[in-house]
Design an enzyme around this catalytic site. Structure first.
Site, PDB file in Angstrom:
ATOM      1  N   LYS A  10       0.864  -1.184   0.000  1.00 28.50           N
ATOM      2  CA  LYS A  10       0.000   0.000   0.000  1.00 28.50           C
ATOM      3  C   LYS A  10       0.898   1.231   0.000  1.00 28.50           C
ATOM      4  O   LYS A  10       1.868   1.309   0.751  1.00 28.50           O
ATOM      5  CB  LYS A  10      -0.881   0.008   1.246  1.00 28.50           C
ATOM      6  CG  LYS A  10      -1.685   1.287   1.425  1.00 28.50           C
ATOM      7  CD  LYS A  10      -2.287   1.396   2.811  1.00 28.50           C
ATOM      8  CE  LYS A  10      -1.294   1.436   3.911  1.00 28.50           C
ATOM      9  NZ  LYS A  10      -0.667   2.729   4.204  1.00 28.50           N
ATOM     10  N   PRO A  95       9.404  -5.185   3.220  1.00 30.93           N
ATOM     11  CA  PRO A  95      10.074  -4.937   4.499  1.00 30.93           C
ATOM     12  C   PRO A  95       9.061  -4.666   5.609  1.00 30.93           C
ATOM     13  O   PRO A  95       7.987  -4.119   5.369  1.00 30.93           O
ATOM     14  CB  PRO A  95      10.954  -3.717   4.228  1.00 30.93           C
ATOM     15  CG  PRO A  95      10.503  -3.143   2.939  1.00 30.93           C
ATOM     16  CD  PRO A  95       9.721  -4.183   2.213  1.00 30.93           C
ATOM     17  N   GLY A  99       6.052   1.310   6.261  1.00 27.01           N
ATOM     18  CA  GLY A  99       5.016   2.217   5.816  1.00 27.01           C
ATOM     19  C   GLY A  99       4.297   1.755   4.561  1.00 27.01           C
ATOM     20  O   GLY A  99       3.601   2.534   3.926  1.00 27.01           O
ATOM     21  N   GLY A 101       2.175  -0.910   4.556  1.00 28.32           N
ATOM     22  CA  GLY A 101       0.979  -1.668   4.924  1.00 28.32           C
ATOM     23  C   GLY A 101       1.157  -3.161   4.771  1.00 28.32           C
ATOM     24  O   GLY A 101       0.168  -3.873   4.571  1.00 28.32           O
ATOM     25  N   GLY A 103       1.805  -5.737   6.863  1.00 24.53           N
ATOM     26  CA  GLY A 103       1.031  -6.571   7.784  1.00 24.53           C
ATOM     27  C   GLY A 103      -0.454  -6.471   7.514  1.00 24.53           C
ATOM     28  O   GLY A 103      -1.180  -7.469   7.550  1.00 24.53           O
ATOM     29  N   ASP A 137      -5.880   0.283   8.278  1.00 23.74           N
ATOM     30  CA  ASP A 137      -5.799   0.231   6.821  1.00 23.74           C
ATOM     31  C   ASP A 137      -6.088  -1.157   6.244  1.00 23.74           C
ATOM     32  O   ASP A 137      -6.006  -1.359   5.035  1.00 23.74           O
ATOM     33  CB  ASP A 137      -4.479   0.784   6.293  1.00 23.74           C
ATOM     34  CG  ASP A 137      -3.248   0.116   6.850  1.00 23.74           C
ATOM     35  OD1 ASP A 137      -3.384  -0.776   7.704  1.00 23.74           O
ATOM     36  OD2 ASP A 137      -2.141   0.488   6.432  1.00 23.74           O
TER      37      ASP A 137
END
Length: 187
Positions: A10, A95, A99, A101, A103, A137
């Site tokens: 994301k 990674p 930032g 998203g 997970g 998110d």
């Protein structure tokens, strides 16, 4: 049973974060798009619930306390399934705490994958509502297509038509967990 679901990265094209409300959550306004790179969640042979981690960023995760397993358990409970979810494999190509998203995308991919595998009657909107309990998110990641997100991230609207956007995502190798980033906004 062998099946998989793609968990695209994301990217927030813009992100406005407000001060936390009485519930402790930050209101946000964001335009989210999804890349053609990401993780992959698949159903494995073997007893569940278990999670096997693979991929270049697997070492940054714990299999026992992972959003993939939380999503699987949450969907099983919602559907009233007595048997545990199947064993799952997360091929972690994004990674951790970058930032992107990752997970949240993994949790959403798990919900989509198991919903199909179990022939769930839940609609996409039903999955989004369930996903909101996993993270702000995750509902957008259920859709995995451009959206504007407001509220805590759970109020979604289709984004305006956007042209393709070539982009380079660079990993500086420094973790930026969302909680710490939002606390920095508060400071």
């Amino acid at each position: 049973m062998s099946a998989s679901a793609f968990a695209p990265a994301k990217v927030n094209l813009y992100l406005h974060v407000g001060p936390p409300g009485a519930d402790g959550y930050h209101p946000l306004d964001s335009l989210m798009v999804f890349a053609d790179i990401g993780d992959e969640v698949s159903i494995s042979t073997g007893p569940g619930p278990a999670l096997r981690l693979s991929g270049p960023f697997a070492s940054g995760l714990e299999a026992g306390d992972n959003l993939v397993l939380l999503a699987a358990r949450q969907l099983a409970q919602k559907l009233g399934r007595a048997e545990p979810p199947p064993a799952l494999v997360l091929d972690k190509r994004l990674p951790v705490a970058a930032g992107l998203g990752g997970g949240s995308a993994d949790a959403a991919a798990t919900l989509r994958l198991l919903s199909r595998a179990w022939a769930s009657p839940m609609s996409g909107k039903d999955l989004e509502i369930l996903a909101a309990d996993l993270g702000s998110d995750v509902p957008a990641c259920i859709r995995s297509r451009p959206v504007t997100a407001t509220g805590r991230g759970e109020v979604l609207a289709p984004a305006p038509d956007l042209p393709g956007l070539p982009a380079v995502l660079v990993n500086p190798g420094v973790a930026c967990p969302t909680g710490a980033v939002y606390r920095a906004f508060d400071a």
